[in-house]
Design a protein around this motif. Structure first.
Motif, short mmCIF file in Angstrom:
data_model
loop_
_atom_site.label_atom_id
_atom_site.label_comp_id
_atom_site.label_asym_id
_atom_site.label_seq_id
_atom_site.Cartn_x
_atom_site.Cartn_y
_atom_site.Cartn_z
N LEU A 113 26.73 55.04 -7.43
CA LEU A 113 26.43 56.34 -7.88
C LEU A 113 25.65 57.29 -6.87
N HIS A 114 24.67 56.87 -6.14
CA HIS A 114 23.82 57.67 -5.42
C HIS A 114 24.41 57.92 -3.90
N TYR A 115 25.75 57.08 -3.82
CA TYR A 115 26.43 57.32 -2.40
C TYR A 115 27.64 57.96 -2.60
N ARG A 116 28.02 58.54 -3.73
CA ARG A 116 29.40 58.85 -3.97
C ARG A 116 29.73 60.34 -3.18
N LEU A 117 28.42 60.99 -3.33
CA LEU A 117 28.55 62.27 -2.55
C LEU A 117 28.63 62.35 -1.16
N ALA A 118 28.03 61.46 -0.50
CA ALA A 118 28.16 61.20 0.95
C ALA A 118 29.54 60.85 1.29
N VAL A 119 30.10 59.75 0.55
CA VAL A 119 31.49 59.07 0.72
C VAL A 119 32.47 60.35 0.75
N VAL A 120 32.38 61.12 -0.57
CA VAL A 120 33.47 62.23 -0.51
C VAL A 120 33.16 63.43 0.50
N GLN A 121 31.87 63.59 1.10
CA GLN A 121 31.78 64.70 1.96
C GLN A 121 32.29 64.00 3.40
#
Length: 113
Positions: free
Chosen positions: A88-96
């Motif tokens: 969960l806490h890495y999802r934004l980085a992956v999307v970005q």
């Protein structure tokens, strides 16, 4: 690898701040890629204000990874993998990271002369 570990630690301690900075940085990177690699402006013709605008947009529209804005309109295959394989806490980085190419395109398209 040390940089990645530092990012992970910062993300654990300050998740919201790190996600905001990640989104803004990657939006700015998308604009830099657009100006330098697509438009071939060179350093003398680089529009710094434009890059800062993109950074501001990135910082202003970041949202937690499980929210509608960041997860339901970008590349369904990427998002499927993101939801099932990425903590969960890495999802934004992956999307970005995936969105850097999209951001480059949007910056180029929005600033065409």
């Amino acid at each position: 690898m040390a940089l990645w570990r530092a990012y992970q630690r910062a993300l654990t301690v300050h998740p919201w701040k790190v996600q905001v900075l990640t989104a803004g940085s990657l939006m700015g990177l998308g604009d830099i890629i657009s100006q330098q690699l697509v438009e071939r402006r060179g350093l003398r013709e680089h529009q710094t204000g434009r890059t800062l605008t993109m950074v501001s947009v990135g910082c202003g529209f970041v949202d937690y990874p499980d929210a509608l804005i960041t997860n339901y309109y970008l590349w369904p295959a990427v998002q499927l993998a993101n939801f099932y394989l990425v903590p969960l806490h890495y999802r934004l980085a992956v999307v970005q990271c995936v969105a850097v190419l999209w951001n480059s395109y949007l910056s180029w398209k929005a600033h065409r002369l």
